[in-house]
Structure formats: structure tokens, C-alpha cells
Design an enzyme around this catalytic site. Structure first.
Site, mmCIF file in Angstrom:
data_model
loop_
_atom_site.group_PDB
_atom_site.id
_atom_site.type_symbol
_atom_site.label_atom_id
_atom_site.label_comp_id
_atom_site.label_asym_id
_atom_site.label_seq_id
_atom_site.Cartn_x
_atom_site.Cartn_y
_atom_site.Cartn_z
ATOM 1 N N HIS A 1 -10.054 1.263 0.689
ATOM 2 C CA HIS A 1 -10.563 0.725 1.592
ATOM 3 C C HIS A 1 -12.089 0.249 1.641
ATOM 4 O O HIS A 1 -12.110 -0.326 2.400
ATOM 5 C CB HIS A 1 -10.196 1.164 2.808
ATOM 6 N N GLU B 1 1.184 -1.107 -0.015
ATOM 7 C CA GLU B 1 -0.049 0.091 0.418
ATOM 8 C C GLU B 1 0.845 0.992 -0.181
ATOM 9 O O GLU B 1 0.490 2.428 -0.810
ATOM 10 C CB GLU B 1 -0.816 0.065 1.010
#
Length: 311
Positions: A192, A159
Site C-alpha cells: 500500500h 487482495e
């Protein structure tokens, strides 16, 4: 430095086109990262070891391809700088040690309250954690735990490499360094929201609960993304964001509600406030570019280049 443009009309058109390419490239890379999680169709929950292994393989592949994506973006956006792609993405040796230690120390300071809270509830807990950290067998158990590997290693590395290391260099030429710090986390936060789909599929909670939890997660990940983006822009390294990300994943969100109901609430609240104040006081000194040398990503900033040194 970026090549200078000639003529106001040509410069405006070129800047607009470059910004379009920057934003489109960020969207494509963010979608590729999230989309790779759903290449493997499965009815199993996200914490099942087989699901974790497949998804880890997917995001590791996307992360490995992210330098190529940045290289292609540089060609599309007509970006020419002296730094290499990996240097722009924060993968470099200069200033590596302080870049690994100081941002992590800053994050630990912020978590002073939760750490004191944990020590009050379990006085021997710190000793056990230290003993585990020095025990080879404990590390073997962690490495063999798919959930631990995902949360502490794969997620932070992939990420941060994609959403900080790749996206920030793409945004800086268009938005400038300061605006990029607050823009890049939006891609991170939206990435997310795919958990909404998973919660619906498993029918764990009502839609209102799922949306509330996802909204709070979007807020948290966006704020956290702004912090790690700040670290990246100030240090020019991706290692700091990775370590901070891993540490925050291990500690979770500070439980303010439990602190307010704790028998030793006054002392505990003092530790929370002290941690926050120390964090704010140390934020700029511990991320001073003096410790890290020249910041490669700053070579992408539009004139004046001094604006890259966020104050």
C-alpha cells in the site's frame, strides 16, 4: 503432510532453500500485484472511473493467475500435500457458511463503538441503510459506481486471495503458522506504500504529510492484515477475510478523536470499550476450527502439525 527429510545436514539445507523459495515467491507475487496497477500510464487521479476500471482488470488478472503461482511454488519448493491448490488458498465448500458469518460477526462486534457513534449522530441512518440493502435499485446504483466496486468488491476479493490465500500457504512451510500470520501482513502493508508515488505525482500535500499518512496507512493495513491472516489460518477459508475486508472498507477507521469530543462522550466511550472487550473475548471461540472442519493449509505446517491450531 510434508515429506520427511533424512539427515540433519540435508534437512537444514533443504529447509533453508525452501525458505528462500517461499520468501522470493511471496515477493514476486506481491510485486506483480502492485506492478499491475501501473501497467496503465495515466495522469488522471486514482478515483477516475477509467483508471479504476483498468486497475481492476489488472488485479483481477493477477488474482486469477495466483493459483498457478502457488502451483509453481509448490513445484519449486518440493511441496507435496493431499489438498488441492484451491483448498490451500481457502477456496472450498466445507464449513463455508460459518466461515462467512462468524468472522464478519466478530468484525461487526469490534465496530460496536463506531456503529453506536453513527447512530447517535444520525438516528435514522441505520433504517436508511437497511432500506437501501433491500432495494434492488440501490444495488444497481452501487454496481454502476466504479469507486464502490473497487472498494467493496474488487479490492477485498483480489487482495485477500493474493495476500492471504496465496502468500500464507507459501510462508507456512518455512515460518510456521503463527509466524506466517505476522509476516504475510508486512507484504500487504508495503504493497500500500505505492500511494506515496501517486500523492507526489498529484502534488496534493507536502512530502512530510504524505509520509505521515502513508506511515499510518502502513500500520493500519499491517494490523488489519494480521487479523485477516489469523481468520484465514483458523478457518481455512478466504471468504471470511474477504467479507471482513469489505465491511472495514465501508466503515473506515474508527474516529476516536471525534468520539472524545462528542457531547455524549461517556456513553460513546463505553460502547467503544465494550466492542473491543467483546472482540477479544469472542476472538478464539468464533474462530474455533471446530466450526470449519480440517484446515487444508495446516497440512503445509512443519511438524508438529498441532502447532497449526493457533491457541
Amino acid at each position: 503432510m510434508l515429506e520427511p527429510e533424512h539427515g540433519p545436514v540435508t534437512q537444514v539445507e533443504h529447509t533453508f532453500t525452501r525458505c528462500q523459495v517461499c520468501v522470493l515467491s511471496c515477493l514476486l507475487l506481491a510485486c506483480l500485484y502492485v506492478g499491475s496497477l501501473y501497467v496503465w500510464r495515466s495522469s488522471l487521479p486514482r478515483d477516475h472511473p477509467s483508471v479504476i476500471k483498468r486497475r481492476c482488470a489488472s488485479v483481477l488478472l493477477v488474482s486469477a493467475l495466483s493459483p498457478a503461482a502457488v502451483k509453481v511454488w509448490m513445484h519449486w519448493a518440493d511441496i507435496q500435500v493431499d489438498a488441492s491448490v484451491l483448498e490451500l488458498m481457502g477456496v472450498r465448500l466445507g464449513g463455508l457458511l460459518p466461515a462467512a458469518v462468524l468472522p464478519l460477526l466478530l468484525t461487526v462486534v469490534f465496530y460496536l463503538g463506531p456503529l453506536v457513534h453513527a447512530a447517535m449522530d444520525d438516528p435514522e441512518g441505520f433504517g436508511r441503510e437497511l432500506q437501501s440493502a433491500l432495494d434492488v435499485q440501490s444495488w444497481r446504483l452501487c454496481v454502476g459506481d466504479a469507486v464502490w466496486l473497487r472498494n467493496q468488491v474488487v479490492a477485498p476479493v483480489t487482495e485477500e486471495l493474493v495476500f492471504r490465500g496465496a502468500l500464507l500457504p507459501m510462508l507456512v512451510p518455512c515460518a510456521g503458522p503463527t509466524a506466517a500470520i505476522f509476516t504475510a501482513p508486512l507484504f500487504f502493508g508495503v504493497a500500500h506504500l505505492h500511494h506515496i508515488t501517486e500523492q507526489q505525482r498529484l502534488h496534493k500535500d507536502s512530502m512530510s504529510v504524505v509520509l505521515t499518512v502513508s506511515g499510518l496507512q502502513f500500520l493500519y493495513t499491517t494490523v488489519f492484515g494480521a487479523f485477516t491472516a489469523f481468520i484465514f489460518m483458523r478457518t481455512g477459508h478466504v471468504v471470511g477475510p474477504v467479507l471482513c475486508h469489505s465491511f472495514c472498507n465501508s466503515r473506515g477507521l474508527p474516529d476516536i478523536g471525534a468520539a472524545l469530543q462528542h457531547p455524549q462522550r461517556p456513553a460513546l466511550l463505553v460502547s467503544y470499550v465494550t466492542g473491543l472487550l467483546l472482540f477479544l473475548v469472542l476472538l478464539f471461540p468464533l474462530t474455533d476450527p471446530f466450526f470449519y472442519g480440517a484446515i487444508p493449509v495446516c497440512s503445509l505446517a512443519p511438524p508438529p502439525t498441532s502447532a497449526c491450531q493457533i491457541q
